[in-house]
Design an enzyme around this catalytic site. Structure first.
Site, PDB file in Angstrom:
ATOM      1  CG  ASP A  51      -1.966  -1.031   1.227  1.00  0.00           C
ATOM      2  OD1 ASP A  51      -2.300  -1.485   0.112  1.00  0.00           O
ATOM      3  OD2 ASP A  51      -2.460  -1.401   2.301  1.00  0.00           O
ATOM      4  CG  ASP A  57      -0.378   6.153   6.129  1.00  0.00           C
ATOM      5  OD1 ASP A  57      -1.374   6.030   6.844  1.00  0.00           O
ATOM      6  OD2 ASP A  57      -0.422   6.100   4.881  1.00  0.00           O
ATOM      7  CD  GLU A  79      -1.708  -0.183   7.071  1.00  0.00           C
ATOM      8  OE1 GLU A  79      -2.164   0.667   7.852  1.00  0.00           O
ATOM      9  OE2 GLU A  79      -2.219  -0.442   5.970  1.00  0.00           O
ATOM     10  CD  GLU A  80       1.875   2.661   7.434  1.00  0.00           C
ATOM     11  OE1 GLU A  80       2.529   2.499   6.395  1.00  0.00           O
ATOM     12  OE2 GLU A  80       0.626   2.679   7.451  1.00  0.00           O
ATOM     13  CG  ASP A  98      -4.234   0.788  10.360  1.00  0.00           C
ATOM     14  OD1 ASP A  98      -3.486   1.744  10.040  1.00  0.00           O
ATOM     15  OD2 ASP A  98      -5.236   0.453   9.688  1.00  0.00           O
ATOM     16  CG  LEU A 100      -3.210   8.149   9.697  1.00  0.00           C
ATOM     17  CD1 LEU A 100      -4.104   8.192   8.503  1.00  0.00           C
ATOM     18  CD2 LEU A 100      -3.961   8.713  10.920  1.00  0.00           C
ATOM     19  CG  ASP A 101      -8.431   2.353   9.361  1.00  0.00           C
ATOM     20  OD1 ASP A 101      -8.054   1.512   8.524  1.00  0.00           O
ATOM     21  OD2 ASP A 101      -9.632   2.652   9.531  1.00  0.00           O
ATOM     22  CD  GLU A 261      -6.559  -2.464   8.076  1.00  0.00           C
ATOM     23  OE1 GLU A 261      -6.551  -1.258   7.788  1.00  0.00           O
ATOM     24  OE2 GLU A 261      -6.594  -3.352   7.201  1.00  0.00           O
TER      25      GLU A 261
HETATM   26  O1  LIG Z   1     -10.873   2.238  -0.887  1.00  0.00           O
HETATM   27  P1  LIG Z   1     -11.596   0.981  -0.477  1.00  0.00           P
HETATM   28  O2  LIG Z   1     -11.240  -0.215  -1.306  1.00  0.00           O
HETATM   29  O3  LIG Z   1     -13.068   1.187  -0.361  1.00  0.00           O
HETATM   30  O4  LIG Z   1     -11.017   0.593   0.978  1.00  0.00           O
HETATM   31  C1  LIG Z   1     -11.343   1.299   2.115  1.00  0.00           C
HETATM   32  C2  LIG Z   1     -10.767   0.593   3.280  1.00  0.00           C
HETATM   33  O5  LIG Z   1      -9.344   0.702   3.249  1.00  0.00           O
HETATM   34  C3  LIG Z   1      -8.844   1.249   4.460  1.00  0.00           C
HETATM   35  O6  LIG Z   1      -8.641   2.634   4.285  1.00  0.00           O
HETATM   36  C4  LIG Z   1      -7.528   0.539   4.733  1.00  0.00           C
HETATM   37  O7  LIG Z   1      -6.838   1.075   5.813  1.00  0.00           O
HETATM   38  P2  LIG Z   1      -5.518   1.999   5.677  1.00  0.00           P
HETATM   39  O8  LIG Z   1      -5.944   3.398   5.364  1.00  0.00           O
HETATM   40  O9  LIG Z   1      -4.941   1.832   7.048  1.00  0.00           O
HETATM   41  O10 LIG Z   1      -4.647   1.385   4.602  1.00  0.00           O
HETATM   42  C5  LIG Z   1      -9.974   1.027   5.474  1.00  0.00           C
HETATM   43  O11 LIG Z   1      -9.991   1.977   6.508  1.00  0.00           O
HETATM   44  C6  LIG Z   1     -11.216   1.142   4.611  1.00  0.00           C
HETATM   45  O12 LIG Z   1     -12.285   0.384   5.116  1.00  0.00           O
HETATM   46 MG   LIG Z   2      -6.333   0.532   7.985  1.00  0.00          MG
HETATM   47 MG   LIG Z   3      -3.217   2.469   7.962  1.00  0.00          MG
END
Ligand SMILES: O=P(O)(O)OC[C@H]1O[C@](O)(COP(=O)(O)O)[C@@H](O)[C@@H]1O
Ligand SMILES: [Mg+2]
Ligand SMILES: [Mg+2]
Length: 331
Positions: A51, A57, A79-80, A98, A100-101, A261
């Site tokens: 990613d 992040d 995650e990082e 994680d 920063l989600d 997550e």
């Molecule tokens: O853009 P998509 O495919 O809808 O995915 C959204 C999902 O990806 C995420 O952003 C993944 O988390 P990160 O931002 O920590 O990579 C989730 O929070 C969210 O549910």
């Molecule tokens: Mg996340």
């Molecule tokens: Mg994240």
């Protein structure tokens, strides 16, 4: 300036140092997000999971690692970071985070979050994190929304704390959150409809059919693209979240990561009376076999999550049928 803090009256003694450190890291990050300096969403690198990493992040990871330096942790996985890092040799806890989600939302001023999972530390980092998900001893998240809330479970219910902007302290605002049973709202990224497995399509088709369909009920839909924000909404008012596997390359096991997550969200949701599965089996009954491994995730009100599992049990002919011919859920 005050040092960010937390009311630890309801925190088991063995977790107090850890929670104070997480509260400190979370409140500091909340301040950074509030200020919204330019460049926080700049693309910086690609992490080991493939990613893109934004500047925030990486900053969030550094802030938590620093805040957690003396919090009784032996291992820190993020995650990082490609591999876990050693913290205190005499630490008894292992924390996966994680930091920063929902990072695609940094620019848009939509809620983002932090997710954390705590396991007992073993002598090796590998065995501390690669284990049955049910070995979790604490888990939670922080949501940076209009209010900053810290939600945590130590295995005996789910507690909600709210950051008081006057004192910079997380105050206990709900000692035992209960996920409401019934809310006719589903959250899924519907742009992937054509890639979904048949049981997921059938489930969503039946929701979309509303009052005229087999569910005889109109539904509403939400998609924030921020797992923490969706989890918090569902904790407060019920509903269901789905991020299934799909036919796109790289999405064979969905998008979301088990260790930092899905498992921690599943823990908090189960402890609030909800359910979390991979579509069929409980997330917490699975094993974590890869630090950055993924799993499909379905969570929310127990009855709704069970219903998705039932669609996976339907014979192929029923799942493929138009909803009008799917008899099972007509009752
Ligand atoms: O853009 P998509 O495919 O809808 O995915 C959204 C999902 O990806 C995420 O952003 C993944 O988390 P990160 O931002 O920590 O990579 C989730 O929070 C969210 O549910
Ligand atoms: Mg996340
Ligand atoms: Mg994240």
């Amino acid at each position: 300036m005050t040092t960010p803090s937390m009311d630890t009256t309801h925190v088991p003694p063995g977790f107090r140092a850890l929670m104070l450190a997480l509260a400190r890291g979370g409140a500091t990050l909340a301040g950074l997000i509030r200020r919204g300096d330019a460049g926080l969403s700049a693309d910086v690198e690609i992490n080991s999971g493939g990613d893109g990493q934004k500047r925030l992040d990486i900053q969030a990871d550094a802030m938590f690692r620093d805040a957690l330096r003396n919090a009784g942790l032996r291992w820190y996985a993020s995650e990082e970071l490609e591999a876990p890092v050693a913290m205190q040799p005499d630490g008894i806890l292992a924390l996966a985070i994680d930091p920063l989600d929902g990072s695609s939302n940094i620019d848009t001023n939509v809620s983002i979050g932090t997710i954390f999972a705590v396991y007992p530390a073993e002598s090796q980092a590998g065995t501390s994190f690669l284990r049955p998900a049910r070995d979790l001893i604490a888990a939670g998240y922080i949501v940076y929304g209009p209010r900053c809330c810290l939600v945590v479970s130590f295995g005996d219910g789910t507690q909600i704390y709210t950051l008081n902007p006057d004192t910079d302290s997380f105050d206990l605002t709900d000692p035992r959150a209960v996920l409401p049973d019934c809310h006719f709202e589903f959250a899924i990224n519907a742009s992937n409809y054509r890639h979904w497995p048949r049981p997921i399509r059938a489930y969503i088709d039946d929701c979309l059919a509303g009052i005229d369909g087999p569910r005889a009920q109109n539904f509403n839909m939400r998609w924030i693209a921020s797992l923490v924000a969706e989890a918090h909404r569902i904790l407060m008012r019920g509903g269901i979240f789905l991020y299934p596997s799909d036919a796109r390359q790289g999405y064979e096991r969905g998008r979301l990561r088990v260790l930092y997550e899905c498992a921690p969200i599943a823990f908090v949701i189960e402890q609030a009376g909800g359910r979390a599965t991979d579509g069929a089996l409980p997330i917490l009954d699975g094993a974590i076999t890869d630090l950055h491994g993924r799993t499909p995730l379905v969570f929310g009100s127990a009855e709704k999550v069970d219903r998705v599992a039932a669609y996976h049990d339907l014979p192929e002919a029923e799942v493929s049928a138009l909803f009008g011919h799917r008899g099972l859920f007509r009752a």
